[in-house]
Design an enzyme around this catalytic site. Structure first.
Site, mmCIF file in Angstrom:
data_model
loop_
_atom_site.group_PDB
_atom_site.id
_atom_site.type_symbol
_atom_site.label_atom_id
_atom_site.label_comp_id
_atom_site.label_asym_id
_atom_site.label_seq_id
_atom_site.Cartn_x
_atom_site.Cartn_y
_atom_site.Cartn_z
ATOM 1 N N GLU A 99 21.274 55.425 -36.386
ATOM 2 C CA GLU A 99 19.825 55.672 -36.367
ATOM 3 C C GLU A 99 19.486 56.786 -35.391
ATOM 4 O OE1 GLU A 99 17.085 55.561 -37.629
ATOM 5 O OE2 GLU A 99 16.135 53.617 -37.769
ATOM 6 N N ASP A 103 12.240 52.152 -32.645
ATOM 7 C CA ASP A 103 10.894 52.109 -32.067
ATOM 8 C C ASP A 103 10.344 50.681 -32.185
ATOM 9 O OD1 ASP A 103 8.295 52.676 -31.268
ATOM 10 O OD2 ASP A 103 7.777 53.849 -33.022
ATOM 11 N N LYS A 131 13.339 53.361 -27.904
ATOM 12 C CA LYS A 131 11.968 53.413 -27.380
ATOM 13 C C LYS A 131 11.482 51.968 -27.243
ATOM 14 C CE LYS A 131 9.126 56.303 -29.764
ATOM 15 N NZ LYS A 131 7.928 56.664 -30.567
ATOM 16 N N PHE A 152 5.517 59.937 -28.852
ATOM 17 C CA PHE A 152 5.986 60.432 -30.145
ATOM 18 C C PHE A 152 6.824 61.683 -29.915
ATOM 19 C CE2 PHE A 152 5.793 62.689 -34.155
ATOM 20 C CZ PHE A 152 6.178 61.672 -35.015
ATOM 21 N N ASP A 159 11.169 63.953 -37.135
ATOM 22 C CA ASP A 159 10.153 64.836 -37.705
ATOM 23 C C ASP A 159 8.726 64.401 -37.418
ATOM 24 O OD1 ASP A 159 10.258 62.531 -39.554
ATOM 25 O OD2 ASP A 159 8.881 63.736 -40.755
ATOM 26 N N ARG A 165 12.673 68.876 -37.519
ATOM 27 C CA ARG A 165 13.992 68.219 -37.528
ATOM 28 C C ARG A 165 15.074 69.168 -37.023
ATOM 29 N NH1 ARG A 165 13.543 63.419 -40.576
ATOM 30 N NH2 ARG A 165 12.136 63.496 -42.343
HETATM 31 P P1 IMP Z 1 10.955 51.638 -36.290
HETATM 32 O O1 IMP Z 1 11.091 50.939 -37.626
HETATM 33 O O2 IMP Z 1 9.530 51.605 -35.805
HETATM 34 O O3 IMP Z 1 11.918 51.167 -35.254
HETATM 35 O O4 IMP Z 1 11.159 53.158 -36.517
HETATM 36 C C1 IMP Z 1 12.293 53.734 -36.974
HETATM 37 C C2 IMP Z 1 11.999 55.037 -37.663
HETATM 38 O O5 IMP Z 1 10.677 55.522 -37.365
HETATM 39 C C3 IMP Z 1 12.941 56.082 -37.153
HETATM 40 O O6 IMP Z 1 14.107 56.139 -37.925
HETATM 41 C C4 IMP Z 1 12.106 57.345 -37.273
HETATM 42 O O7 IMP Z 1 12.239 57.884 -38.559
HETATM 43 C C5 IMP Z 1 10.694 56.898 -37.077
HETATM 44 N N1 IMP Z 1 10.215 57.102 -35.679
HETATM 45 C C6 IMP Z 1 10.019 56.180 -34.709
HETATM 46 N N2 IMP Z 1 9.575 56.759 -33.568
HETATM 47 C C7 IMP Z 1 9.497 58.095 -33.836
HETATM 48 C C8 IMP Z 1 9.115 59.238 -33.050
HETATM 49 O O8 IMP Z 1 8.766 59.172 -31.854
HETATM 50 N N3 IMP Z 1 9.173 60.441 -33.696
HETATM 51 C C9 IMP Z 1 9.551 60.587 -34.991
HETATM 52 N N4 IMP Z 1 9.925 59.550 -35.748
HETATM 53 C C10 IMP Z 1 9.892 58.305 -35.179
#
Ligand code: IMP
Length: 183
Positions: A99, A103, A131, A152, A159, A165
């Protein structure tokens, strides 16, 4: 120019190189005599996965799945969609999910469930960025490149509206880019 949209570099090119070497060495030692199946989550994993595998001294399989939870904005929708699935068998495989960032942990916990349900022997997660301030559910990745604040970020695979990217580092995007105001 693209770089003018970046407020601050959080993880430099040199930091990323050191992280890839360190994580690659750990995986090489932890999976000795095994043939792990690395699964990259598109599209964010591409730069990280290609640099990481160069530091893994094992026979590995590489596969990609396309998942989405953002749909273009700066906050996760919580609705994880598989946009491109894989037709290979995960049965009895040691899967390592690659990954770019964890987040909320919605994406990764959904993927862990999926691979376990498909019969994987083990499933671990390697992420370039963690994060933890964004979590909506408790989860800690097995291998973490570096931990970042709840901001962010873009670059090195990450992206905003499919852009940035290709930056060689990870940086905080200026708020003005997504609010259309000067920050
Ligand atoms: P999660 O499901 O919220 O843990 O997020 C995972 C996906 O969200 C990552 O693979 C990213 O594609 C996107 N993502 C999460 N935080 C960020 C960020 O700060 N910038 C860009 N993409 C993010």
């Amino acid at each position: 120019m693209m770089t003018h949209d970046i407020e601050e570099i959080l993880v430099s090119k040199e930091d990323i190189e050191a992280i890839c070497k360190s994580l690659g060495d750990q995986i090489t030692s932890d999976y000795k005599n095994k043939k792990p199946l690395l699964i990259g989550l598109l599209k964010g994993c591409i730069p990280f996965m290609s640099d990481l595998v160069k530091h893994i001294d094992l026979y590995v399989d590489m596969e990609y799945l396309s998942v989405s939870s953002y749909h273009g904005g700066i906050a996760s929708t919580g609705d994880v969609k598989i946009k491109k699935d894989s037709d290979i068998s995960f049965k009895d495989r040691d899967v390592i999910i690659v990954e770019d960032i964890v987040d909320t942990a919605n994406t990764i916990t959904t993927m862990l469930e999926l691979f376990k349900n498909r019969g994987a022997l083990s499933v671990k997660v390697v992420t370039l960025l963690d994060k933890p301030g964004g979590r909506l559910k408790p989860y800690t990745p097995d291998y973490i490149g570096t931990t970042i604040p709840n901001k962010f970020v873009v670059g090195y695979g990450l992206d905003y509206n499919e852009l940035y990217r290709n930056l060689p580092y990870v940086g905080i995007l200026k708020k003005s880019v997504y609010t259309n105001k000067e920050s």
